[in-house]
Design an enzyme around this catalytic site. Sequence first.
Site, short mmCIF file in Angstrom:
data_model
loop_
_atom_site.label_atom_id
_atom_site.label_comp_id
_atom_site.label_asym_id
_atom_site.label_seq_id
_atom_site.Cartn_x
_atom_site.Cartn_y
_atom_site.Cartn_z
N CYS A 83 0.85 -1.20 0.00
CA CYS A 83 0.00 0.00 0.00
C CYS A 83 0.88 1.24 0.00
O CYS A 83 1.94 1.29 0.61
CB CYS A 83 -0.99 -0.01 1.16
SG CYS A 83 -0.36 0.56 2.73
N GLU A 84 0.38 2.25 -0.72
CA GLU A 84 1.19 3.45 -0.88
C GLU A 84 1.16 4.34 0.35
O GLU A 84 1.93 5.28 0.45
CB GLU A 84 0.76 4.23 -2.12
CG GLU A 84 -0.59 4.87 -2.07
CD GLU A 84 -0.94 5.57 -3.38
OE1 GLU A 84 -0.51 5.10 -4.44
OE2 GLU A 84 -1.64 6.60 -3.30
N HIS A 85 0.26 4.04 1.31
CA HIS A 85 0.21 4.87 2.51
C HIS A 85 1.22 4.43 3.56
O HIS A 85 1.80 5.27 4.25
CB HIS A 85 -1.19 4.81 3.13
CG HIS A 85 -2.27 5.22 2.18
ND1 HIS A 85 -3.35 4.43 1.86
CD2 HIS A 85 -2.40 6.34 1.44
CE1 HIS A 85 -4.11 5.05 0.98
NE2 HIS A 85 -3.56 6.20 0.71
N HIS A 86 1.39 3.12 3.71
CA HIS A 86 2.26 2.61 4.77
C HIS A 86 3.39 1.72 4.25
O HIS A 86 4.21 1.25 5.02
CB HIS A 86 1.44 1.78 5.79
CG HIS A 86 0.29 2.53 6.38
ND1 HIS A 86 -0.96 2.52 5.84
CD2 HIS A 86 0.23 3.34 7.47
CE1 HIS A 86 -1.77 3.28 6.57
NE2 HIS A 86 -1.08 3.79 7.57
N GLN A 124 -5.80 -0.17 -3.59
CA GLN A 124 -6.49 -1.28 -4.25
C GLN A 124 -7.46 -0.82 -5.35
O GLN A 124 -7.54 -1.44 -6.41
CB GLN A 124 -7.23 -2.14 -3.21
CG GLN A 124 -7.80 -3.41 -3.81
CD GLN A 124 -8.40 -4.33 -2.77
OE1 GLN A 124 -7.87 -4.45 -1.67
NE2 GLN A 124 -9.48 -5.00 -3.11
N HIS A 152 -4.99 -6.18 3.82
CA HIS A 152 -4.02 -5.08 3.91
C HIS A 152 -3.26 -5.17 5.23
O HIS A 152 -3.86 -5.05 6.31
CB HIS A 152 -4.76 -3.74 3.82
CG HIS A 152 -5.30 -3.49 2.44
ND1 HIS A 152 -4.88 -2.44 1.65
CD2 HIS A 152 -6.22 -4.16 1.70
CE1 HIS A 152 -5.51 -2.48 0.49
NE2 HIS A 152 -6.33 -3.51 0.49
N CYS A 154 -1.49 -3.12 6.63
CA CYS A 154 -1.59 -1.90 7.45
C CYS A 154 -2.82 -1.93 8.35
O CYS A 154 -2.90 -1.18 9.31
CB CYS A 154 -1.57 -0.65 6.58
SG CYS A 154 -2.98 -0.49 5.49
N1 LIG Z 1 -9.35 2.97 0.14
C1 LIG Z 1 -8.17 2.42 0.46
N2 LIG Z 1 -7.59 2.69 1.64
C2 LIG Z 1 -6.42 2.11 1.93
C3 LIG Z 1 -5.77 1.24 1.08
N3 LIG Z 1 -4.62 0.82 1.67
C4 LIG Z 1 -4.59 1.43 2.86
N4 LIG Z 1 -5.67 2.23 3.02
C5 LIG Z 1 -6.10 3.13 4.11
O1 LIG Z 1 -5.48 4.36 3.95
C6 LIG Z 1 -5.80 5.11 5.12
C7 LIG Z 1 -4.72 6.10 5.43
O2 LIG Z 1 -5.26 6.86 6.47
P1 LIG Z 1 -4.46 7.88 7.37
O3 LIG Z 1 -5.39 8.38 8.44
O4 LIG Z 1 -3.80 8.89 6.49
O5 LIG Z 1 -3.30 6.97 7.97
P2 LIG Z 1 -3.19 6.31 9.42
O6 LIG Z 1 -3.17 7.36 10.47
O7 LIG Z 1 -1.99 5.42 9.38
O8 LIG Z 1 -4.54 5.48 9.52
P3 LIG Z 1 -4.87 4.12 10.27
O9 LIG Z 1 -4.53 3.00 9.34
O10 LIG Z 1 -6.36 4.18 10.52
O11 LIG Z 1 -4.06 4.06 11.53
C8 LIG Z 1 -6.09 4.09 6.21
O12 LIG Z 1 -7.45 4.17 6.53
C9 LIG Z 1 -5.78 2.74 5.51
O13 LIG Z 1 -6.61 1.69 5.99
C10 LIG Z 1 -6.39 0.97 -0.17
O14 LIG Z 1 -5.89 0.22 -1.01
N5 LIG Z 1 -7.58 1.57 -0.44
ZN LIG Z 2 -1.63 0.98 4.28
#
Ligand SMILES: Nc1nc2c(ncn2[C@@H]2O[C@H](COP(=O)(O)OP(=O)(O)OP(=O)(O)O)[C@@H](O)[C@H]2O)c(=O)[nH]1
Ligand SMILES: [Zn+2]
Length: 196
Positions: A83-86, A124, A152, A154
């Site tokens: 995932c690009e967020h984590h 995704q 996921h 994360c």
């Molecule tokens: N829609 C979507 N969300 C994703 C995907 N992969 C990760 N995420 C979500 O991306 C979001 C990033 O949210 P943030 O609030 O910026 O990050 P965070 O503080 O680490 O959030 P938490 O995971 O809730 O602890 C999270 O809710 C993840 O679950 C994906 O493929 N699609």
């Molecule tokens: Zn993630």
Amino acid sequence: MADPDKPTREQAEAAVRTLLSWAGDDPTREGLLDTPKRVAKAYADWFSGYAMDPDEYLARTFEEVAGYDELIVLRDIRFESHCEHHMAPIIGRAHVGYLPDGKVVGISKLARVVDAYARRLQVQEKMTAQIADCIQRVLNPRGVGVVIEATHGCMTTRGVHKRGVSMITSKMLGGFRDDARTRSEFLQFIGSEPRR
Ligand SMILES: Nc1nc2c(ncn2[C@@H]2O[C@H](COP(=O)(O)OP(=O)(O)OP(=O)(O)O)[C@@H](O)[C@H]2O)c(=O)[nH]1
Ligand SMILES: [Zn+2]
């Protein structure tokens, strides 16, 4: 052409040493000495999709199919992504179907297209749309359907800590979007027909 802004492998390894220290460990201890090298090598594998051109995989087509014009489905294509967020693993399977218009592709190529997009940093929903759009753009069939089910890392190993949760996304184009019977047949083939 090589990207002049791309960091060197040495710079990537130095970044890993920084993360190891930040995590609280000692990157100079014996067990961690080769870790930056291993992580850089792992990244080259996990993110090899940036060097792949998914369109190319669909360039070779076969037209001698005795007029076959029904649904073609490759289901349960296992993939690993991040995932690009984590940068946490996304582990799942993709199901890809299309309605040919006079020509078909070698079936392994659908799995190659999935991998080319999976081996990148992903969301995704984006990956689902990219796979469908690629097949529609290059092969120009009468319709495309892509369904992805994935877990996921994360969400399972950090953050909200919900194991056993999976995310399901779909992208339907052409006949898969407009014709309820095609969509239903596709979902039946992949075993996702809503239970009544
Ligand atoms: N829609 C979507 N969300 C994703 C995907 N992969 C990760 N995420 C979500 O991306 C979001 C990033 O949210 P943030 O609030 O910026 O990050 P965070 O503080 O680490 O959030 P938490 O995971 O809730 O602890 C999270 O809710 C993840 O679950 C994906 O493929 N699609
Ligand atoms: Zn993630």
